[in-house]
Design a protein around this motif. Structure first.
Motif, PDB file in Angstrom:
ATOM      1  N   LYS A  68       0.835  -1.201   0.000  1.00  0.00           N
ATOM      2  CA  LYS A  68       0.000   0.000   0.000  1.00  0.00           C
ATOM      3  C   LYS A  68       0.872   1.255   0.000  1.00  0.00           C
ATOM      4  O   LYS A  68       0.526   2.267  -0.621  1.00  0.00           O
ATOM      5  N   LEU A 118      -8.139   5.336  -4.759  1.00  0.00           N
ATOM      6  CA  LEU A 118      -7.456   4.279  -3.998  1.00  0.00           C
ATOM      7  C   LEU A 118      -8.396   3.719  -2.934  1.00  0.00           C
ATOM      8  O   LEU A 118      -8.172   3.879  -1.732  1.00  0.00           O
ATOM      9  N   SER A 144       1.869   1.932  -3.525  1.00  0.00           N
ATOM     10  CA  SER A 144       0.779   2.559  -4.281  1.00  0.00           C
ATOM     11  C   SER A 144       0.619   4.028  -3.906  1.00  0.00           C
ATOM     12  O   SER A 144       0.394   4.888  -4.772  1.00  0.00           O
ATOM     13  N   SER A 147      -1.559   0.381 -12.498  1.00  0.00           N
ATOM     14  CA  SER A 147      -2.305  -0.173 -11.374  1.00  0.00           C
ATOM     15  C   SER A 147      -3.214   0.849 -10.707  1.00  0.00           C
ATOM     16  O   SER A 147      -3.910   0.543  -9.765  1.00  0.00           O
ATOM     17  N   LEU A 148      -3.217   2.095 -11.217  1.00  0.00           N
ATOM     18  CA  LEU A 148      -3.996   3.140 -10.574  1.00  0.00           C
ATOM     19  C   LEU A 148      -5.317   3.364 -11.289  1.00  0.00           C
ATOM     20  O   LEU A 148      -5.390   3.318 -12.516  1.00  0.00           O
TER      21      LEU A 148
END
Length: 462
Positions: A28, A81, A31, A307-308
């Motif tokens: 996390k 997110l 990210s 990945s966002l």
């Protein structure tokens, strides 16, 4: 200038510990650090929140001289997110206090109040700032509830004590984007000029919010600094951190060192010349006793957005408010020379040894300390963000002997944001011994010092 020892004594009397679960999930964290590249640049950050982002007013109350509104909206950060923001924090809650009579038909000044550490719910800011602003200057207020606080507090969290270091970055990201939502809402409702203020952590969050808005905005940060790194590595709160736990987690999980610590610093691509944290690592290596990793900071990762969940602004217009809105209850965050660096580090070691009894090792967990310093600088230092559009309406108040936000060794706001006015009060963070002598930096000769928040906001242009 010596710090106010009362700040440290006060911290010791509070039997609370920060970051009891450690750094947080390293995946996390990765990210978060990738997404931060969209936050630190004003242009890309501004595009994350549409001008008509949906906001819902759920309550309205009228008194003899004021109107109080309660509002909610989905935090944009939780949209991008969702698995990183606690579900309890997905909805942003705010209260609005409006005067029944404005200064004029076309002038409806509004100030957003950011919460300081432990400032849960609305009552404190409403009583100490919003009501005086309304009564004395006919300035409206928006009081935003912090993520992780009050109605937005995760079930596993005790009071306002964050469980993970990563929660700080989640909180900051949420508040920046939520501030943009509120600024847009003010414009749609015809409020202005707009200002933002806060005390301590709230002052720093206010600075980040103002830096993310591409229009002139009044900014009055109080008792905050230019980075959060000193707060957690040198200030009084550092005494309430279990450094042994952080050191153990850091050493036992290679992801922190080898992946999180090497995430690409897109700041360089944005032509911002500040590589936060690197000098600290270099300086720590001056003494062979300090075996600090040199690869902690963000240097060589290829930025990957795959990945966002990044959507276009027009997609945000289609966001639908959940039925959670229908069931809301209203309950009553020059560079020193070698000798000086060694002296400062020795002072920090002594301070931590005295106040943090959990830290038994002679090196005082310096790998954890340096990693904390690096990631905090990288994610919170104002040098990594744009400057507010209009510096003539920025007034900051700093405490010279602040034990929570140490001023020594920290970059000065007036150096990072030339043109901003900084006023220094000769006291600490947690105690007010009455009227203080004020010194100023970059202060116009014609300006008069006024001590109240209302007058500070008026000085800034509201």
């Amino acid at each position: 200038m010596t710090i106010n020892k009362f700040d440290y004594i006060y911290r010791k009397l509070l039997l609370t510990k920060y970051f009891v679960n450690g750094w947080g999930d390293p995946e996390k964290l990765k990210s978060l650090f990738q997404f931060r590249n969209h936050i630190i640049d004003r242009d890309s950050c501004f595009k994350l929140v549409s001008s008509d982002y949906p906001v819902k007013i759920i309550k309205k109350k009228e008194d003899s001289d004021s109107i109080t509104l309660e509002g909610v909206f989905q935090s944009p950060f939780s949209y991008y997110l969702p698995d990183i923001v606690p579900k309890e924090s997905h909805l942003a809650h705010f209260q609005v206090l409006l005067p029944k009579k404005w200064p004029s038909k076309n002038v409806k000044p509004m100030c957003v109040h950011m919460a300081g550490t432990g400032d849960q719910y609305y009552w404190r800011r409403r009583a100490m700032l919003a009501k005086p602003l309304l009564k004395e200057a006919a300035i409206g207020s928006i009081i935003l509830e912090n993520p992780f606080y009050g109605k937005r507090k995760p079930n596993n969290q005790v009071r306002s004590i964050l469980c993970n270091v990563s929660d700080i970055f989640v909180m900051g990201g949420c508040l920046i984007l939520e501030s943009l939502v509120l600024f847009h809402w003010c414009e749609r409702e015809g409020f202005g000029p707009i200002g933002v203020t806060g005390l301590s952590m709230g002052g720093h969050m206010a600075s980040l919010a103002a830096a993310s808005w591409p229009k002139p905005i009044v900014l009055v940060p109080c008792l905050s600094g230019t980075t959060a790194s000193g707060v957690f590595t040198e200030g009084a709160i550092s005494c309430a951190i279990d450094w042994d736990l952080l050191e153990k987690q850091y050493k036992s999980n290679s992801v922190y060192k080898n992946e999180v610590g090497n995430i690409d610093n897109e700041v360089n691509k944005l032509k911002v010349k500040f590589n936060a944290g690197k000098q600290f690592i270099k300086d720590m290596n001056i003494d062979s006793h300090f075996n600090v990793q040199s690869n902690l900071m963000f240097e060589d990762l290829k930025h990957d957005n795959s990945s966002l969940n990044i959507c276009q602004p027009q997609q945000l217009n289609k966001l639908k408010l959940t039925n959670a809105f229908d069931n809301l209850n209203d309950p009553s965050i020059e560079e020193n020379n070698e000798l000086q660096i060694k002296k400062d580090l020795k002072q920090t070691k002594h301070m931590m040894r005295f106040f943090n009894k959990h830290s038994k090792s002679e090196d005082l967990n310096l790998e954890a300390l340096s990693f904390m310093k690096g990631i905090m600088d990288e994610c919170t230092h104002l040098k990594n963000f744009n400057s507010p559009v209009d510096m003539d309406i920025v007034i900051a108040v700093c405490a010279k002997r602040d034990g929570y936000v140490p001023q020594q060794g920290m970059d000065k706001l007036e150096d990072i944001w030339p043109g901003a006015e900084v006023r220094y009060v000769d006291t600490g963070h947690t105690i007010d011994s009455g009227p203080q002598e004020i010194s100023t930096a970059n202060r116009p000769k014609h300006s008069r010092f006024r001590s109240s928040p209302i007058q500070l906001l008026s000085d800034s242009g509201m």
